[in-house]
Write a protein that holds these residues in place. Sequence first.
Motif, PDB file in Angstrom:
ATOM      1  N   UNK A   1     -12.519 -15.473 -29.727  1.00 35.09           N
ATOM      2  CA  UNK A   1     -13.918 -15.100 -29.526  1.00 35.09           C
ATOM      3  C   UNK A   1     -13.943 -13.756 -28.825  1.00 35.09           C
ATOM      4  N   UNK A   2     -15.114 -13.113 -28.766  1.00 34.86           N
ATOM      5  CA  UNK A   2     -15.093 -11.776 -28.176  1.00 34.86           C
ATOM      6  C   UNK A   2     -14.780 -11.777 -26.694  1.00 34.86           C
ATOM      7  N   UNK A   3     -15.164 -12.821 -25.931  1.00 36.63           N
ATOM      8  CA  UNK A   3     -14.777 -12.859 -24.524  1.00 36.63           C
ATOM      9  C   UNK A   3     -13.264 -13.066 -24.386  1.00 36.63           C
ATOM     10  N   UNK A   4     -12.689 -13.876 -25.269  1.00 35.28           N
ATOM     11  CA  UNK A   4     -11.244 -14.073 -25.218  1.00 35.28           C
ATOM     12  C   UNK A   4     -10.498 -12.798 -25.579  1.00 35.28           C
ATOM     13  N   UNK A   5     -11.074 -12.010 -26.466  1.00 34.53           N
ATOM     14  CA  UNK A   5     -10.436 -10.751 -26.832  1.00 34.53           C
ATOM     15  C   UNK A   5     -10.421  -9.766 -25.663  1.00 34.53           C
ATOM     16  N   UNK A   6     -11.439  -9.831 -24.827  1.00 30.57           N
ATOM     17  CA  UNK A   6     -11.465  -8.991 -23.616  1.00 30.57           C
ATOM     18  C   UNK A   6     -10.287  -9.343 -22.712  1.00 30.57           C
ATOM     19  N   UNK A   7     -10.082 -10.639 -22.502  1.00 31.42           N
ATOM     20  CA  UNK A   7      -9.002 -11.079 -21.619  1.00 31.42           C
ATOM     21  C   UNK A   7      -7.641 -10.773 -22.232  1.00 31.42           C
TER      22      UNK A   7
ATOM     23  N   UNK B   1      -2.452  -7.892 -22.540  1.00 30.08           N
ATOM     24  CA  UNK B   1      -1.493  -7.238 -23.423  1.00 30.08           C
ATOM     25  C   UNK B   1      -1.398  -5.733 -23.203  1.00 30.08           C
ATOM     26  N   UNK B   2      -2.519  -5.114 -22.886  1.00 28.44           N
ATOM     27  CA  UNK B   2      -2.519  -3.662 -22.682  1.00 28.44           C
ATOM     28  C   UNK B   2      -1.684  -3.275 -21.467  1.00 28.44           C
ATOM     29  N   UNK B   3      -1.659  -4.133 -20.453  1.00 30.21           N
ATOM     30  CA  UNK B   3      -0.905  -3.839 -19.227  1.00 30.21           C
ATOM     31  C   UNK B   3       0.390  -4.636 -19.141  1.00 30.21           C
ATOM     32  N   UNK B   4       0.734  -5.339 -20.219  1.00 24.59           N
ATOM     33  CA  UNK B   4       1.993  -6.089 -20.312  1.00 24.59           C
ATOM     34  C   UNK B   4       2.169  -7.060 -19.150  1.00 24.59           C
ATOM     35  N   UNK B   5       1.100  -7.755 -18.792  1.00 23.95           N
ATOM     36  CA  UNK B   5       1.195  -8.748 -17.730  1.00 23.95           C
ATOM     37  C   UNK B   5       2.004  -9.954 -18.206  1.00 23.95           C
TER      38      UNK B   5
ATOM     39  N   UNK C   1      -7.168  -6.729 -11.794  1.00 21.05           N
ATOM     40  CA  UNK C   1      -6.545  -6.991 -10.492  1.00 21.05           C
ATOM     41  C   UNK C   1      -6.284  -8.473 -10.269  1.00 21.05           C
ATOM     42  N   UNK C   2      -7.243  -9.313 -10.625  1.00 18.49           N
ATOM     43  CA  UNK C   2      -7.060 -10.743 -10.385  1.00 18.49           C
ATOM     44  C   UNK C   2      -6.025 -11.339 -11.333  1.00 18.49           C
ATOM     45  N   UNK C   3      -5.959 -10.845 -12.574  1.00 19.85           N
ATOM     46  CA  UNK C   3      -4.935 -11.323 -13.498  1.00 19.85           C
ATOM     47  C   UNK C   3      -3.533 -10.935 -13.002  1.00 19.85           C
ATOM     48  N   UNK C   4      -3.401  -9.723 -12.514  1.00 14.46           N
ATOM     49  CA  UNK C   4      -2.116  -9.273 -11.976  1.00 14.46           C
ATOM     50  C   UNK C   4      -1.741 -10.077 -10.730  1.00 14.46           C
ATOM     51  N   UNK C   5      -2.731 -10.370  -9.898  1.00 13.42           N
ATOM     52  CA  UNK C   5      -2.510 -11.169  -8.686  1.00 13.42           C
ATOM     53  C   UNK C   5      -1.976 -12.550  -9.057  1.00 13.42           C
TER      54      UNK C   5
ATOM     55  N   UNK D   1       1.602 -12.528 -10.373  1.00 10.89           N
ATOM     56  CA  UNK D   1       2.566 -12.328  -9.288  1.00 10.89           C
ATOM     57  C   UNK D   1       2.700 -13.579  -8.429  1.00 10.89           C
ATOM     58  N   UNK D   2       1.590 -14.259  -8.190  1.00 10.54           N
ATOM     59  CA  UNK D   2       1.589 -15.450  -7.335  1.00 10.54           C
ATOM     60  C   UNK D   2       2.270 -16.638  -8.015  1.00 10.54           C
ATOM     61  N   UNK D   3       2.088 -16.758  -9.329  1.00 13.05           N
ATOM     62  CA  UNK D   3       2.645 -17.888 -10.084  1.00 13.05           C
ATOM     63  C   UNK D   3       3.494 -17.364 -11.249  1.00 13.05           C
ATOM     64  N   UNK D   4       4.637 -16.775 -10.961  1.00 14.24           N
ATOM     65  CA  UNK D   4       5.449 -16.156 -12.025  1.00 14.24           C
ATOM     66  C   UNK D   4       5.866 -17.159 -13.096  1.00 14.24           C
ATOM     67  N   UNK D   5       5.568 -16.797 -14.351  1.00 17.73           N
ATOM     68  CA  UNK D   5       5.952 -17.632 -15.476  1.00 17.73           C
ATOM     69  C   UNK D   5       5.129 -18.894 -15.633  1.00 17.73           C
ATOM     70  N   UNK D   6       4.068 -19.030 -14.847  1.00 19.95           N
ATOM     71  CA  UNK D   6       3.271 -20.264 -14.880  1.00 19.95           C
ATOM     72  C   UNK D   6       1.773 -20.008 -15.077  1.00 19.95           C
ATOM     73  N   UNK D   7       1.440 -18.863 -15.639  1.00 16.78           N
ATOM     74  CA  UNK D   7       0.043 -18.545 -15.940  1.00 16.78           C
ATOM     75  C   UNK D   7      -0.092 -18.397 -17.447  1.00 16.78           C
ATOM     76  N   UNK D   8      -1.042 -19.096 -18.025  1.00 16.72           N
ATOM     77  CA  UNK D   8      -1.226 -19.032 -19.470  1.00 16.72           C
ATOM     78  C   UNK D   8      -2.708 -18.883 -19.809  1.00 16.72           C
TER      79      UNK D   8
END
Length: 251
Positions: free
Chosen positions: A43-49, A54-58, A23-27, A30-37
């Motif tokens: 690492x395994x925590x990075x793989x979670x993110x 990628x799974x939700x094509x954000x 939810x927060x990644x989607x938020x 949407x709030x900063x279109x094209x400006x979130x990286x």
Amino acid sequence: MASSQQEHVSQLIQETEGFTLDQVLAFLADRYPGQVTFSSSFSFEDQVISHQILETALPISIFTLDTGRLFPETYSVWNKTNDAYQTRIKAYYPNNALLEEFVHAKGPNSFYESTQNRKDCCFIRKVEPLKRALAGNAVWVTGLRAEHSPGRGDLPAFEWDEGNQLIKFHPLLHWTTEEVMAFIKQHNIPYNHLHDKGFISIGCAPCTRAIQPGEDFRAGRWWWEDSSKKECGLHVTEQEPGVANSLAKIV
């Protein structure tokens, strides 16, 4: 930090209170279109993110810093991630002129010889490429977790990065290692199998080792240095004067 920036960060913390990771990644997307990286070291925590993005094509870009000294296992999980999610994670590399001059002047393994040499190497291989990767973005998503370093326990989920002039977001800041691994297994996410061998925080191969039972999480990074606050410079707000002065002597 200017009051307007502090207010902005505080507002984000309030607006996303109680949000799940997706939810927060989607938020933010949407709030900063094209400006979130998002910066991934695989690492395994990075793989979670990465999975959540990628799974939700954000519409959140993902990049990595290829220092040229990574473990073979890291390149393997990078390739598996590209294949699993049908993506191509962008890589940023060290400035070749800076790196060539540094290695010529100091030697390929000079980071073992002094803390300053190590910081200079980290700056060339990580910090300078990071600044290029972050340019033009408003939000930098990281995989920082409080368990990785004593100095991270009091970090807020959102903070202003003065050095890079953007907002940093640490979505997994208070996730435990057990929670991260459970998520990885539940979703069958590719991960670096060095984690199964006692490697907690995985960076460059010459600078990372497995930790022993009872050792601090950060003990595996730059183990030859006698310091409880060992950082590479990616997550400090300003470049240390010593690094700039040292590099000036080289280039």
